[in-house]
Design a protein around this motif. Structure first.
Motif, PDB file in Angstrom:
ATOM      1  N   ARG A 197      -7.082   1.877   5.004  1.00 19.54           N
ATOM      2  CA  ARG A 197      -8.023   0.753   5.146  1.00 19.54           C
ATOM      3  C   ARG A 197      -7.879  -0.223   3.982  1.00 19.54           C
ATOM      4  N   SER A 198      -6.644  -0.463   3.604  1.00 20.29           N
ATOM      5  CA  SER A 198      -6.375  -1.307   2.445  1.00 20.29           C
ATOM      6  C   SER A 198      -6.995  -2.689   2.577  1.00 20.29           C
ATOM      7  N   THR A 253      -8.101   3.035  -5.611  1.00 20.36           N
ATOM      8  CA  THR A 253      -7.339   4.009  -4.814  1.00 20.36           C
ATOM      9  C   THR A 253      -7.444   3.667  -3.334  1.00 20.36           C
ATOM     10  N   LEU A 254      -8.632   3.325  -2.873  1.00 21.72           N
ATOM     11  CA  LEU A 254      -8.807   2.973  -1.466  1.00 21.72           C
ATOM     12  C   LEU A 254      -8.138   1.646  -1.127  1.00 21.72           C
ATOM     13  N   ALA A 255      -8.109   0.721  -2.093  1.00 24.03           N
ATOM     14  CA  ALA A 255      -7.398  -0.542  -1.870  1.00 24.03           C
ATOM     15  C   ALA A 255      -5.898  -0.306  -1.749  1.00 24.03           C
ATOM     16  N   TYR A 256      -5.390   0.664  -2.493  1.00 27.80           N
ATOM     17  CA  TYR A 256      -3.962   1.012  -2.453  1.00 27.80           C
ATOM     18  C   TYR A 256      -3.619   1.800  -1.191  1.00 27.80           C
ATOM     19  N   ASP A 257      -4.505   2.678  -0.753  1.00 27.55           N
ATOM     20  CA  ASP A 257      -4.244   3.556   0.382  1.00 27.55           C
ATOM     21  C   ASP A 257      -4.081   2.735   1.663  1.00 27.55           C
ATOM     22  N   CYS A 258      -3.057   3.041   2.436  1.00 17.69           N
ATOM     23  CA  CYS A 258      -2.727   2.217   3.599  1.00 17.69           C
ATOM     24  C   CYS A 258      -3.764   2.292   4.722  1.00 17.69           C
ATOM     25  N   CYS A 276       0.837  -1.199   0.000  1.00 11.03           N
ATOM     26  CA  CYS A 276       0.000   0.000   0.000  1.00 11.03           C
ATOM     27  C   CYS A 276       0.877   1.256   0.000  1.00 11.03           C
ATOM     28  N   GLY A 277       0.233   2.407  -0.111  1.00  7.86           N
ATOM     29  CA  GLY A 277       0.940   3.687  -0.093  1.00  7.86           C
ATOM     30  C   GLY A 277       0.043   4.784   0.422  1.00  7.86           C
ATOM     31  N   ASN A 278       0.620   5.911   0.807  1.00 13.82           N
ATOM     32  CA  ASN A 278      -0.151   7.010   1.371  1.00 13.82           C
ATOM     33  C   ASN A 278      -0.188   8.241   0.482  1.00 13.82           C
TER      34      ASN A 278
END
Length: 264
Positions: free
Chosen positions: A150-151, A143-148, A23-25
């Protein structure tokens, strides 16, 4: 001793298990993440159309901003209902029920969910289909799956969105809400995949068709434990099922109040 060394050597040479995409922020790593996630999607059975939609997905900055700022759920119940236009939803909801009594009665016979609950959800989520979102569903949910933040929660929904593309229920350009919810009642993709109903019999589950969307909503509630003929106010059996739709307490109470007023 030789057998121990051989075992250690074979273990060292064995292929490592495939790791989940990191993931990433910020948006900086999104394109690299998509390549890793594409491999994960292939292993999950996603086909060419879904993979193409993933390849075309863009980092959704507005989705991240919305995810960090869900202030309406922190309002008091009265303030929440005022901001969300509860009186208007009830007034319009009563008219909708009066115009289509057979439709809502048929849904209640099939799923046990009263008209008021379905109408209140429809009005709350999209103003009865008046605004179903302005964000590309696949971009928002990936995008939400990538975002740390609540991945882990959103990865299954991202895979489901790609599966919905494969099935023809949505495309990579389909618009929905900022968190990737879609259609008249704003289903998250995983729930759309699991509970979708082809109510109009055209061979396709279309959440942008009111009949399919409301039947799917009723099916979701029934599958989550809705008890036909039982109450849905706080403390009654079916209030817990409304919680399955949305985790915010003020949302749950507002739906129960509006539904009762629509059905009265």
């Amino acid at each position: 001793m030789k057998s121990v060394l051989l075992a250690l050597l074979l273990a060292a040479l064995a292929p490592l298990p495939l790791a989940a995409a990191p993931c990433g922020n910020t948006g900086a790593g999104f394109e690299a993440w998509k390549q890793d996630f594409a491999a994960e999607a292939r292993r999950a059975g996603v086909g060419p159309r879904g993979l193409q939609a993933l390849a075309q997905a863009q980092y959704a900055s507005r989705t991240i901003a919305a995810d960090r700022n869900q202030k309406s759920f922190r309002y008091s119940l009265d303030k929440f209902m005022q901001v969300r236009g509860a009186d208007t939803i009830v007034a319009q909801g009563r008219k909708r029920k009066a115009r289509h009594p057979d439709f809502y009665a048929a849904l209640e016979r099939l799923y046990g969910v009263p008209a008021g609950v379905l109408i209140a959800l429809h009005g709350m989520e999209t103003a009865f289909g008046g605004f179903m979102g302005d964000s590309p569903v696949v971009s928002a949910i990936t995008t939400l799956a990538y975002d740390c933040r609540r991945s882990e929660f959103f990865v299954p929904h991202a895979l489901a969105a790609l599966e919905l593309v494969d099935r023809g229920s949505i495309t990579g350009a389909t618009l929905g809400a900022r968190h990737g919810e879609l259609g008249h009642t704003q289903f998250l993709p995983g729930n759309a995949l699991a509970y979708g109903v082809d109510a109009n019999g055209d061979g396709r589950v279309d959440f942008y068709d009111m009949s399919d969307a409301l039947a799917s909503t009723a099916n979701f509630l029934r599958q989550k434990g809705w008890k036909p003929g039982r109450g849905y106010q706080p403390g009654q059996p079916n209030f817990a099922v409304i919680r399955q739709w949305n985790a915010a307490g003020v949302y749950q109470q507002a739906i129960a109040i509006m539904a009762s007023r629509i059905d009265s």
